[in-house]
Design an enzyme around this catalytic site. Structure first.
Site, PDB file in Angstrom:
ATOM      1  N   ASN A 186      -0.014   0.841   5.975  1.00  0.00           N
ATOM      2  CA  ASN A 186       0.707   0.391   4.659  1.00  0.00           C
ATOM      3  C   ASN A 186       1.278  -0.566   5.949  1.00  0.00           C
ATOM      4  OD1 ASN A 186       3.598   0.904   2.911  1.00  0.00           O
ATOM      5  ND2 ASN A 186       2.662  -0.528   3.166  1.00  0.00           N
ATOM      6  N   GLY A 187       0.815  -1.549   5.670  1.00  0.00           N
ATOM      7  CA  GLY A 187       1.802  -2.942   6.017  1.00  0.00           C
ATOM      8  C   GLY A 187       0.690  -4.168   6.529  1.00  0.00           C
TER       9      GLY A 187
ATOM     10  N   GLY B  55       0.461   0.536  -5.394  1.00  0.00           N
ATOM     11  CA  GLY B  55      -1.144  -0.125  -5.091  1.00  0.00           C
ATOM     12  C   GLY B  55      -1.989   0.023  -5.793  1.00  0.00           C
TER      13      GLY B  55
ATOM     14  N   TYR C 212      12.818  -3.784  -5.100  1.00  0.00           N
ATOM     15  CA  TYR C 212      12.109  -3.375  -5.936  1.00  0.00           C
ATOM     16  C   TYR C 212      10.737  -2.482  -5.904  1.00  0.00           C
ATOM     17  CZ  TYR C 212       7.989  -5.076  -8.294  1.00  0.00           C
ATOM     18  OH  TYR C 212       6.506  -5.152  -8.875  1.00  0.00           O
TER      19      TYR C 212
ATOM     20  N   CYS D 259       1.170  -1.506   0.208  1.00  0.00           N
ATOM     21  CA  CYS D 259      -0.251   0.116   0.303  1.00  0.00           C
ATOM     22  C   CYS D 259       1.466   1.235  -0.484  1.00  0.00           C
ATOM     23  CB  CYS D 259      -1.117  -0.065   1.615  1.00  0.00           C
ATOM     24  SG  CYS D 259      -1.998  -1.141   1.359  1.00  0.00           S
TER      25      CYS D 259
HETATM   26  P1  AMP Z   1       8.475 -13.451 -11.685  1.00  0.00           P
HETATM   27  O1  AMP Z   1       8.679 -13.539 -12.594  1.00  0.00           O
HETATM   28  O2  AMP Z   1       7.398 -14.236 -10.663  1.00  0.00           O
HETATM   29  O3  AMP Z   1       9.806 -14.320 -11.245  1.00  0.00           O
HETATM   30  O4  AMP Z   1       8.561 -11.989 -10.581  1.00  0.00           O
HETATM   31  C1  AMP Z   1       9.823 -11.123 -11.151  1.00  0.00           C
HETATM   32  C2  AMP Z   1       9.306  -9.929 -11.258  1.00  0.00           C
HETATM   33  O5  AMP Z   1       8.118  -9.423 -10.915  1.00  0.00           O
HETATM   34  C3  AMP Z   1      11.236  -9.137 -11.778  1.00  0.00           C
HETATM   35  O6  AMP Z   1      11.189  -8.480 -13.071  1.00  0.00           O
HETATM   36  C4  AMP Z   1      10.690  -8.796 -10.701  1.00  0.00           C
HETATM   37  O7  AMP Z   1      10.557  -6.269 -10.892  1.00  0.00           O
HETATM   38  C5  AMP Z   1       8.821  -7.993 -10.586  1.00  0.00           C
HETATM   39  N1  AMP Z   1       8.414  -8.692  -8.994  1.00  0.00           N
HETATM   40  C6  AMP Z   1       9.011  -8.279  -7.876  1.00  0.00           C
HETATM   41  N2  AMP Z   1       7.891  -8.718  -6.942  1.00  0.00           N
HETATM   42  C7  AMP Z   1       7.441  -8.416  -7.222  1.00  0.00           C
HETATM   43  C8  AMP Z   1       6.190  -8.158  -6.134  1.00  0.00           C
HETATM   44  N3  AMP Z   1       5.925  -8.262  -4.629  1.00  0.00           N
HETATM   45  N4  AMP Z   1       4.306  -7.739  -7.211  1.00  0.00           N
HETATM   46  C9  AMP Z   1       4.824  -8.007  -8.739  1.00  0.00           C
HETATM   47  N5  AMP Z   1       6.218  -7.608  -8.926  1.00  0.00           N
HETATM   48  C10 AMP Z   1       6.979  -8.228  -8.318  1.00  0.00           C
END
Ligand code: AMP
Length: 493
Positions: A134-135, A60, A275, A34
C-alpha cells in the site's frame, strides 16, 4: 538515447535538501490506494484474510487477491472486482495453509490487467515469496529503468514488482538482509506485507505515510492496514508498526529487524484521517472518528453560520458533521441518505441528466429540508462535481439556504504517496478561488477548514504529510525530478 535508458542517479531521502518539504508544479497522478493484510501461524488463514479484506474494502474496490502458503505450496486467487465478487467458498477452500497475504486495490482507469493485481508472487533463491503493498514509490521508474538495464524482465507495470526484483538480486547473505537491502532503495510511501515461505515480513516506510498495524490472534499474528480489520477477526490490537520498522513474524514470534534509515521527521497522511480510513479504525495512534469530530468542531469555530440544521454528506462526512453540530449547538439531521448498493452499473451516466451520478448515490429527505437553512458538511472537495449536484438536489427538496462547510482545506495538488486524486487541472481548489467555487457550486456560503486548524486538531499524531493541500511533498519526487514521470504519473500498483 531515450532518457529512460540512461544510467540514472538515485535520489534518496539522504540528499541534504531532503529535510525541507519540496514543492512541484505538477499535473501527474499516480493512483495507488490499497489495503494490505498478512497472517502467520493460524489455521484457515485464507478465510481470515477474506474477512479482513472485506473490512478493508473501502481502501480498494477494483481488485482483490489472497496468497496462502501451507509449508510446501503457494496458492493464489485474485481477480478484478469486490472481495465478495472475487472469492467464493470454493476458491477459499483451495487456499490452504497457516500463512497468507492479502490485498485490495483501487484504480479508476487502465492498469487493471490481472498481472497488476496483488499480492505479487515469485519464486527466488530462498523460496516462494508473496508481496502486498500500500502506497506509492516516488522513485519506482528510476529503479525499474536501472533493473531493466541490468537485465530484469517485468511482468507487470506494478511498482511492487520492482521490490521483488530488488530482493531477488540482493547479495545479502540472508532473507532478512535481502529484504532490508531492497527496502533501503525505496523512496516514497510503502506499508508492505511480504511472505517468504511461512515467514511474514511487515515494513513501513521511514516517513510512515500509510498506516500499518500489528494484531495478535490465538497463537499467531496478523498485520492490517486499519484496526477495523482486527475487529472483524476478533484479533487484539498489539501496536502500530512504527515508521521505518521492519518486523519478521512467524506464528507467535515477532522480531524487529534493523530499522530502515530514519527520515528527518514522520509524515503520516492527514488525508487518511480526513477521508480515506474508516471512522471505526484507529490509525497513527488516533481514532479516525475522533479526528473527524475534531475537524468538524474546529470548522464550526472557523466558519460559524446561523442555520436550523446540520446535515452530512454520508458516510465519510458523518463524524465531521457531528463535530460541527456539537460545537455550534445546531441539531444534526439526516437530510441526505446514501444508497449502499450502488456498484457498477450498466447505465451510462452521459445518457442521463447532469445530476444522475449523484442521484444514484444520494437522496434528500424532503421532510428534513423543506424551508430549512441547512449547513451541509462534507469531508473534502475534490472536483466539486458531487457537491454541485447535491446543492441542486437540496434546493429542489425545498432547502431555504444551503451553507457548505468542508472538513479539510482546498485540495490543490495531486498525491504521490498513494491516494487517488485527479490531475491538478481537475481539482476545483487549484482552478478557482474560494468565492468563485461558492458561486459555481451555487451555495449561500462556503467555508473550508484551515490547514493550521486541521493539523492543530490532530496534533498528537503529527507532523503530517499535507501535500495534497499544501503542495509540500515530504520526500523527493525522484521520477519527476529525473524527467521520468509521464504526464499521467507513474504506473499504478
Ligand atoms: P468531488 O465531487 O470530486 O468534489 O468529490 C468529493 C467527494 O468525494 C467527497 O464527498 C469525498 O468524500 C469524496 N472523496 C474525497 N477524496 C476522494 C478520493 N480520493 N477518491 C474518491 N472519493 C473521494
Amino acid at each position: 538515447m531515450d532518457a529512460r535508458h540512461q544510467t540514472l542517479p538515485m535520489v534518496t531521502e539522504t540528499t541534504p535538501e531532503a529535510d525541507a518539504p519540496r514543492t512541484y508544479e505538477l499535473d501527474d497522478r499516480p493512483r495507488d490506494e490499497c489495503g494490505v493484510f498478512g497472517i502467520s501461524g493460524i489455521d484457515d488463514s485464507a478465510e481470515l484474510a477474506f474477512l479482513a479484506l472485506y473490512a478493508l474494502q473501502h481502501r480498494g474496490q477494483e481488485a482483490a487477491g489472497i496468497v496462502a502458503f501451507d509449508g510446501t505450496t503457494l496458492r493464489t486467487h485474485k481477480g478484478n472486482g469486490l472481495v465478495s465478487e472475487v472469492f467464493d467458498a470454493t476458491a477459499l477452500s483451495k487456499l490452504v495453509g497457516r500463512t497468507a497475504v492479502g490485498h485490495v486495490r483501487y484504480s479508476t482507469a487502465g492498469g487493471s490487467e490481472l498481472a497488476n493485481v496483488q499480492p505479487i508472487t515469485a519464486r527466488f533463491a530462498h523460496g516462494d515469496l508473496a508481496l502486498a503493498h500500500n502506497g506509492n514509490l516516488t522513485n519506482q521508474l528510476a529503479l525499474r529503468t536501472r533493473l531493466v538495464n541490468e537485465g530484469a524482465i517485468f511482468r507487470s507495470s506494478s511498482d511492487s514488482e520492482t521490490l521483488v526484483h530488488l530482493i531477488a538480486k540482493s547479495r545479502a547473505d540472508s532473507v532478512d538482509g535481502q529484504i532490508l537491502d531492497a527496502l533501503g532503495h525505496l523512496v516514497g510511501a510503502f506499508s508492505m506485507v511480504i511472505s517468504v515461505g511461512e515467514t511474514l515480513y511487515a515494513a513501513r516506510d521511514p516517513r510512515g505515510f500509510r498506516p500499518l498495524i500489528l494484531g495478535g490472534l490465538g497463537d499467531g499474528h496478523v498485520v492490517v492496514s486499519e484496526t477495523c480489520a482486527l475487529d472483524i477477526l476478533g484479533a487484539d490490537f498489539v501496536r502500530d508498526i512504527e515508521p521505518g520498522e521492519v518486523l519478521r513474524i512467524r506464528g507467535n514470534e515477532v522480531i524487529a529487524l534493523t530499522p530502515l534509515e530514519p527520515a528527518p521527521q514522520h509524515s503520516p497522511c492527514v488525508f487518511e484521517l480526513v477521508y480515506f480510513a474508516r471512522p471505526d479504525s484507529r490509525i497513527f495512534g488516533v481514532s479516525v472518528d475522533r479526528a473527524r469530530r475534531a475537524f468538524g468542531r474546529q470548522l464550526a469555530r472557523e466558519h460559524p453560520v446561523e442555520a436550523d440544521s446540520i446535515i452530512s454528506v454520508p458516510d465519510s462526512a458523518n463524524s465531521a458533521a457531528l463535530g460541527y453540530s456539537e460545537e455550534s449547538g445546531i441539531p444534526f439531521e439526516l437530510g441526505l441518505l446514501r444508497n449502499h448498493y450502488v456498484g457498477r452499473t450498466f447505465i451510462k451516466p452521459h445518457q442521463k441528466d447532469r445530476d444522475f451520478g449523484a442521484r444514484m448515490k444520494y437522496n434528500p429527505v424532503r421532510e428534513v429540508l423543506a424551508g430549512q437553512r441547512v449547513v451541509v458538511v462534507d469531508d473534502s472537495l475534490v472536483r466539486g462535481t458531487t457537491s454541485r449536484s447535491l446543492v441542486r438536489m437540496l434546493r429542489e427538496a425545498g432547502a431555504a439556504e444551503v451553507h457548505l462547510r468542508i472538513g479539510s482545506p482546498p485540495v490543490r495538488h495531486p498525491c504521490f504517496y498513494g491516494i487517488d486524486m485527479p490531475t491538478k487541472g481537475e481539482l476545483i481548489g487549484s482552478q478557482m478561488e474560494i468565492p468563485q467555487i461558492a458561486e459555481t457550486l451555487g451555495v449561500d456560503s462556503l467555508g473550508y477548514l484551515s490547514l493550521e486548524g486541521m493539523v492543530g486538531a490532530v496534533e498528537k499524531a503529527g507532523p503530517y504529510c499535507t501535500a495534497c493541500f499544501s503542495g509540500a511533498y515530504p520526500t523527493p519526487l525522484a521520477d519527476v525530478e529525473l524527467g521520468l514521470a509521464s504526464a499521467d504519473g507513474p504506473p499504478k500498483c
